[in-house]
Every structure is written in C-alpha cells, then in structure tokens.
Motif scaffolding. Structure first.
Motif, PDB file in Angstrom:
ATOM      1  N   UNK A   4       0.837  -1.206   0.000  1.00 30.96           N
ATOM      2  CA  UNK A   4       0.000   0.000   0.000  1.00 30.96           C
ATOM      3  C   UNK A   4       0.872   1.256   0.000  1.00 30.96           C
ATOM      4  N   UNK A   7       2.241   1.774  -3.457  1.00 34.04           N
ATOM      5  CA  UNK A   7       1.228   2.366  -4.354  1.00 34.04           C
ATOM      6  C   UNK A   7       1.133   3.872  -4.090  1.00 34.04           C
ATOM      7  N   UNK A  11       2.020   6.734  -6.748  1.00 28.22           N
ATOM      8  CA  UNK A  11       0.954   7.707  -7.041  1.00 28.22           C
ATOM      9  C   UNK A  11       1.460   9.122  -6.809  1.00 28.22           C
ATOM     10  N   UNK A  46      -3.675  23.451  -2.183  1.00 25.49           N
ATOM     11  CA  UNK A  46      -4.080  22.054  -1.999  1.00 25.49           C
ATOM     12  C   UNK A  46      -2.938  21.175  -1.525  1.00 25.49           C
ATOM     13  N   UNK A  49      -2.129  21.783   2.087  1.00 22.98           N
ATOM     14  CA  UNK A  49      -3.115  21.135   2.964  1.00 22.98           C
ATOM     15  C   UNK A  49      -2.931  19.625   3.009  1.00 22.98           C
ATOM     16  N   UNK A  50      -2.548  19.015   1.885  1.00 23.27           N
ATOM     17  CA  UNK A  50      -2.259  17.562   1.885  1.00 23.27           C
ATOM     18  C   UNK A  50      -1.093  17.240   2.819  1.00 23.27           C
ATOM     19  N   UNK A  53      -2.576  17.214   6.199  1.00 19.94           N
ATOM     20  CA  UNK A  53      -3.372  15.982   6.327  1.00 19.94           C
ATOM     21  C   UNK A  53      -2.467  14.778   6.569  1.00 19.94           C
TER      22      UNK A  53
ATOM     23  N   UNK B   8      -8.414  16.986   4.691  1.00  9.98           N
ATOM     24  CA  UNK B   8      -8.191  16.145   3.517  1.00  9.98           C
ATOM     25  C   UNK B   8      -9.134  16.484   2.376  1.00  9.98           C
ATOM     26  N   UNK B  11      -8.148  19.911   0.971  1.00  7.81           N
ATOM     27  CA  UNK B  11      -6.908  19.686   0.200  1.00  7.81           C
ATOM     28  C   UNK B  11      -7.243  19.067  -1.153  1.00  7.81           C
ATOM     29  N   UNK B  12      -8.073  18.042  -1.111  1.00  5.54           N
ATOM     30  CA  UNK B  12      -8.430  17.316  -2.325  1.00  5.54           C
ATOM     31  C   UNK B  12      -9.261  18.147  -3.276  1.00  5.54           C
ATOM     32  N   UNK B  50      -3.725   7.004  -6.797  1.00  7.80           N
ATOM     33  CA  UNK B  50      -4.211   7.553  -5.516  1.00  7.80           C
ATOM     34  C   UNK B  50      -5.580   6.976  -5.165  1.00  7.80           C
ATOM     35  N   UNK B  52      -6.621   4.006  -5.960  1.00  6.33           N
ATOM     36  CA  UNK B  52      -6.288   2.656  -5.495  1.00  6.33           C
ATOM     37  C   UNK B  52      -5.768   2.701  -4.044  1.00  6.33           C
ATOM     38  N   UNK B  53      -4.835   3.622  -3.787  1.00  6.49           N
ATOM     39  CA  UNK B  53      -4.276   3.810  -2.442  1.00  6.49           C
ATOM     40  C   UNK B  53      -5.384   4.132  -1.437  1.00  6.49           C
ATOM     41  N   UNK B  57      -6.568   2.009   1.864  1.00  5.88           N
ATOM     42  CA  UNK B  57      -6.537   2.591   3.212  1.00  5.88           C
ATOM     43  C   UNK B  57      -7.929   2.982   3.713  1.00  5.88           C
ATOM     44  N   UNK B  59      -9.715   5.409   2.767  1.00  5.35           N
ATOM     45  CA  UNK B  59      -9.585   6.837   3.049  1.00  5.35           C
ATOM     46  C   UNK B  59     -10.504   7.626   2.117  1.00  5.35           C
ATOM     47  N   UNK B  61     -11.500  10.953   1.808  1.00  6.82           N
ATOM     48  CA  UNK B  61     -11.066  12.161   1.075  1.00  6.82           C
ATOM     49  C   UNK B  61     -10.181  11.828  -0.124  1.00  6.82           C
ATOM     50  N   UNK B  62      -9.291  10.856   0.035  1.00  3.61           N
ATOM     51  CA  UNK B  62      -8.388  10.504  -1.076  1.00  3.61           C
ATOM     52  C   UNK B  62      -9.172   9.915  -2.245  1.00  3.61           C
ATOM     53  N   UNK B  65     -11.743  12.742  -3.951  1.00  6.65           N
ATOM     54  CA  UNK B  65     -11.154  13.852  -4.693  1.00  6.65           C
ATOM     55  C   UNK B  65     -10.333  13.370  -5.879  1.00  6.65           C
TER      56      UNK B  65
END
Lengths: 89, 89
Positions: A4, A7, A11, A46, A49-50, A53, B8, B11-12, B50, B52-53, B57, B59, B61-62, B65
């Motif tokens: 993970x 990846x 990414x 952005x 902010x990431x 995060x 997140x 950010x996204x 991202x 896929x990631x 996870x 997640x 927000x990931x 976005x």
C-alpha cells in the motif's frame, strides 16, 4: 514498507512530478501565456493542505510527495510570473 | 466527520479543481500549445493510483477527490488533443 505504501509513493511521484514537463516546456519556450496561473495557486494551497493531512494521519507517502509538489508549484508560479511580459508579443 | 477528514477534503478539492482554470483558459482560447500533454498523462496515472491507495486505506477524502481529478485530467487531455491542430497557426 508494504504494498500500500508503495502504491501511495508511486501515485505521489506521478502527481508531484507531473508539473516537471510543464516546467521544461515553459523554460524552453520562455512563454507560458496559455498556462493558467490560478491553476498553480490552487495547487499550492491544496498540496500544502495535503502535507498537513499527511502529518495528522502520519502518512509518509502523502507528506513526502506533497512537499515535492509544493516546491514544484512555487517553481512554476515563478516561471509564469517571469514570462508574463511575453504576453503581448 | 473529524477535522482531519475536513482538511483532507479541502486539500483534495483544491488539488482536484486546480485544473478547472486551465480547462476554462483552454476552451476560451481554443489553444493549448503551451500546455504540456505529458503533464496530464502523468497526472492521470498518478490520480488513478491515488484512488487505489485510498481504497486500500479506506480513506474517503483521497478516493473522492482523486476520482474527480481523473475525470478532469481526461477532459484536459481531450481538449489538448482537440486543439492540437492550432499548433502551426
């Protein structure tokens, strides 16, 4: 490092380095009038902010790759401003 | 939804919507010869990874976005190809 994380790193390397061809194109042409400066201002916000995060989530791929993005966004913004004068040519 | 998820998501939203000004600039000018197509191809690969990631996870927000980013990357690539003919004008 698990799959993970790999990846996430790949990414992040893609999304961070995506602006490198744009930076090269701009440096070569010494012209970036078709490039939206607002795009890079929003990206800068952005990506910053990431990073925040990523710190909150202790997520290494997010932190590492977004720090690189912030540096590249600033570079592209600098170039866009530097070549602004070429607009009327 | 906690504060981290909100960071997140904001950010996204910034990194996803960053290409909207570029899309508008391109549609208005009907020209994108200063825009690097490679940038959007790499972004497309990165944003897909991202997603896929984010799934790995769990997640939100990931995932959310980056799905938007993938759609916008494809739009910009389509425009870059569509206005390619303008290169020699």
């Amino acid at each position: 490092m698990d799959i993970t994380q790999i990846i996430g790193l790949v990414a992040g390397i893609c999304t961070s380095t995506a602006s490198i061809p744009q930076i090269i194109t701009t440096v070569k042409k010494k012209k970036a009038t078709d490039v939206s400066p607002l795009m890079f201002i929003i990206l800068l916000a952005g990506n910053s902010l990431w990073v925040w995060y990523g710190i909150e989530k202790s997520d290494f791929p997010i932190i590492a790759t977004n720090v690189i993005s912030v540096i590249l966004d600033l570079t592209m913004l600098f170039l866009r401003i530097r070549y602004r004068q070429k607009t009327n040519h």
